[in-house]
Enzyme design. Structure first.
Site: not given
Length: 252
Positions: A9-11, A97, A99, A169, A175, A215, A236-237
């Protein structure tokens, strides 16, 4: 046999040119080094969907939107419909998600509309659930997650439900650098599978892939993925670096 899945997920990261280069790098590494039985998905910004779908080998790497509109079409300025997503060559869409729920007020009612439109257009939803820190600290995560699922995907007919991928999640581990322990991940994944079994039966529960989304890194992927009920990750990251993403894919 449940599918092993690693979805990035590049967001809201990378411009179009950067995104295409990252997709190329992932495509090359996956072709050379990834096991054939691991499904790889790239969740990219709307602006990137068509180019990334043209760049990667879509027989090997699926392309996903990170959201879609709750309406099919019409006077909804700035929205991107499920049909539009499908037309880019994308095959997946991330829905629910944390967010989106927190920053954009997405409710179960909104998500039910998005789910219906995604499925109607042949997209595979990667459906997210999970609890914030205060719920985890109160040890109420099971009730919280069950409510999220009961209000949304548990309303689907079984044939539609079987098309979904779930992603758990822990919001407190997104994050933040915190990660649920391997035992915590297994415990909640097993609980989610148990309530799927209660609703749709054991066979459906055993066929449903449930991804861990908090994470996950190359250093802990192997331990997380070794759990009986953890079928991969929503990343994610670490998905923004091709080598790190490959390291996670190789965690099986």
């Amino acid at each position: 046999m449940r599918k092993k899945i690693v979805a990035g997920n590049w967001k809201c990261n990378t411009n179009l040119q950067e995104g295409v280069e990252l997709a190329k790098a992932v495509d090359t590494l996956v072709a050379k080094e990834a096991a054939d039985d691991v499904v790889v998905v790239l969740g990219v910004p709307f602006t990137h969907l068509t180019k990334v779908a043209e760049t990667v080998n879509t027989n090997r790497i699926g392309v996903s939107a990170q959201n879609c509109a709750a309406e099919a079409k019409g006077a909804f300025t700035g929205e991107v419909s499920a049909e539009m997503v499908k037309s880019t060559g994308a095959k997946y869409v991330i829905l629910g998600h944390s967010e989106r729920r927190e920053y954009y007020g997405e409710t179960s009612e909104i998500l039910n509309k998005k789910l219906a439109l995604a499925l109607e257009n042949g997209l595979t939803p990667i459906y997210c659930c999970g609890e914030p820190l205060e719920v985890r600290e109160a040890e109420a995560q099971n009730e919280f997650v069950k409510k999220q699922l009961t209000e949304t995907i548990f309303n689907l007919p079984v044939d539609e439900f079987k098309k979904l991928i779930l992603a758990y999640e822990p919001i407190w581990a997104i994050g933040t650098g915190k990660t649920a322990s391997s035992e915590q991940a297994q415990e909640i994944h097993a609980f989610i599978r148990s309530i799927i079994a209660e609703k749709f039966g054991n066979d459906v529960a055993e066929e449903t892939s449930i991804l861990y989304g908090g994470s996950c890194k190359p250093g802990n992927a192997k331990e997380l993925f070794a759990n009986k009920d953890v079928d991969g990750g929503l990343i994610g990251g670490a998905a923004l670096k091709a080598e790190d993403f490959l390291g996670i894919i190789k965690g099986f």
